[in-house]
Design a protein around this motif. Structure first.
Motif, short mmCIF file in Angstrom:
data_model
loop_
_atom_site.label_atom_id
_atom_site.label_comp_id
_atom_site.label_asym_id
_atom_site.label_seq_id
_atom_site.Cartn_x
_atom_site.Cartn_y
_atom_site.Cartn_z
N LEU A 52 58.11 45.24 40.34
CA LEU A 52 56.85 44.89 39.68
C LEU A 52 56.26 43.63 40.36
N PRO A 53 55.49 43.82 41.42
CA PRO A 53 54.91 42.66 42.10
C PRO A 53 53.74 42.07 41.31
N HIS A 54 53.58 40.78 41.42
CA HIS A 54 52.36 40.12 40.96
C HIS A 54 51.37 40.11 42.13
N HIS A 55 50.17 40.58 41.89
CA HIS A 55 49.16 40.60 42.94
C HIS A 55 48.83 39.17 43.38
N PRO A 56 48.33 38.98 44.59
CA PRO A 56 47.96 37.64 45.05
C PRO A 56 47.03 36.95 44.06
N GLY A 57 47.41 35.72 43.68
CA GLY A 57 46.61 34.96 42.73
C GLY A 57 46.92 35.24 41.28
N PHE A 58 47.83 36.16 41.01
CA PHE A 58 48.21 36.54 39.65
C PHE A 58 49.66 36.14 39.39
N GLY A 59 49.95 35.79 38.13
CA GLY A 59 51.33 35.53 37.75
C GLY A 59 51.98 34.49 38.63
N ASP A 60 53.14 34.85 39.18
CA ASP A 60 53.93 33.92 39.99
C ASP A 60 53.63 33.99 41.47
#
Length: 259
Positions: A52-60
């Motif tokens: 479950l990746p966080h998109h660039p600029g989102f989450g971590d």
């Protein structure tokens, strides 16, 4: 079972990936925010290893000011799949992540197994319009995300699964900027997406909550018609957060991927 957190540098973008489970690989793409978290993936973890990746600029994940549209995110994710060394993972996307997954399958479907599109954004069909986010106040937003509003309220200030208010607000401000970079060219979709979907070679499951107020379930037949090997799972008594509202949705997705 706990989540691992992996960190990768993808073309200079610090990318965080939460991982859980054992089994065939599933790449799961979140929507236009990380409000609802990733606990839903526990329902797949007994059969799959879920990334479950966080998109660039989102989450971590780190900032990526070069992003100028969805195509940049598609390329980023394809490079992430290579960095993870995944061989034909299944691909799951929710809302904006569904649009993202669809475009990835259009250009590189042979690199993936099955495809699940959960209330995907992207078509902008004028006869079946999505909600106007600019017209939805903060107090009303949970009611657009879940049919059972108590489920959505868990992820908002005062809810059991929400961080402290200052952290929540900072995350929403940061993710709003990142979302703006993705949407700056064509908004929440692409005018030619409808033309492209016939290129998707993957066996596909369209999942939609019948009471989705964010993106109407009346779009589901359009997606099914445009994707050659698609079928639809309409889920009663749930909204946009179908996977959070009813565990049977996640089990149904798992059964489809395992079949």
């Amino acid at each position: 079972m706990d989540f691992e957190i992996l960190h990768y540098d993808i073309d200079g973008v610090a990318t965080a990936v939460r991982v859980i489970g054992k089994g065939p690989a599933v790449l799961a793409l979140h929507g236009a925010a990380t409000i609802e978290g990733t606990d839903w993936a526990r329902g797949l973890a007994d059969r799959f290893r879920v990334y479950l990746p966080h998109h660039p600029g989102f989450g971590d994940s780190g900032e990526a000011t070069h992003i100028a549209g969805m195509q940049d995110i598609v390329v980023h994710n394809l490079r992430l799949v290579a960095a993870l060394d995944l061989d034909r993972p299944h691909l799951v996307g929710h809302s904006m992540g569904g649009w993202m997954a669809a475009e990835m399958a259009v250009v590189a479907g042979e690199r993936f197994g099955k495809l699940v599109l959960n209330a995907p954004a992207g078509l902008n069909d004028p006869d079946h319009p999505g909600a106007d986010l600019s017209a939805i106040g903060p107090d009303a937003l949970p009611g657009y995300l879940a049919h059972n509003v108590d489920v959505a309220l868990r992820f908002f200030p005062g809810g059991a699964e929400c961080p402290p208010l200052d952290a929540f607000l900072a995350a929403r401000e940061r993710e709003s900027r990142a979302l703006g970079n993705i949407l700056k060219v064509h908004g929440m979709g692409h005018p030619n997406l409808r033309r492209w979907l016939a290129r998707i070679p993957n066996e596909t499951l369209i999942v939609w909550g019948e009471h989705d107020r964010m993106l109407p379930a009346s779009q589901a037949p359009i997606w099914q018609e445009l994707i050659a090997h698609a079928r639809t799972l309409l889920v009663p008594q749930v909204g946009h957060f179908a996977m959070q509202e009813d565990p049977r949705v996640v089990r149904g997705i798992g059964d489809f991927l395992a079949s």
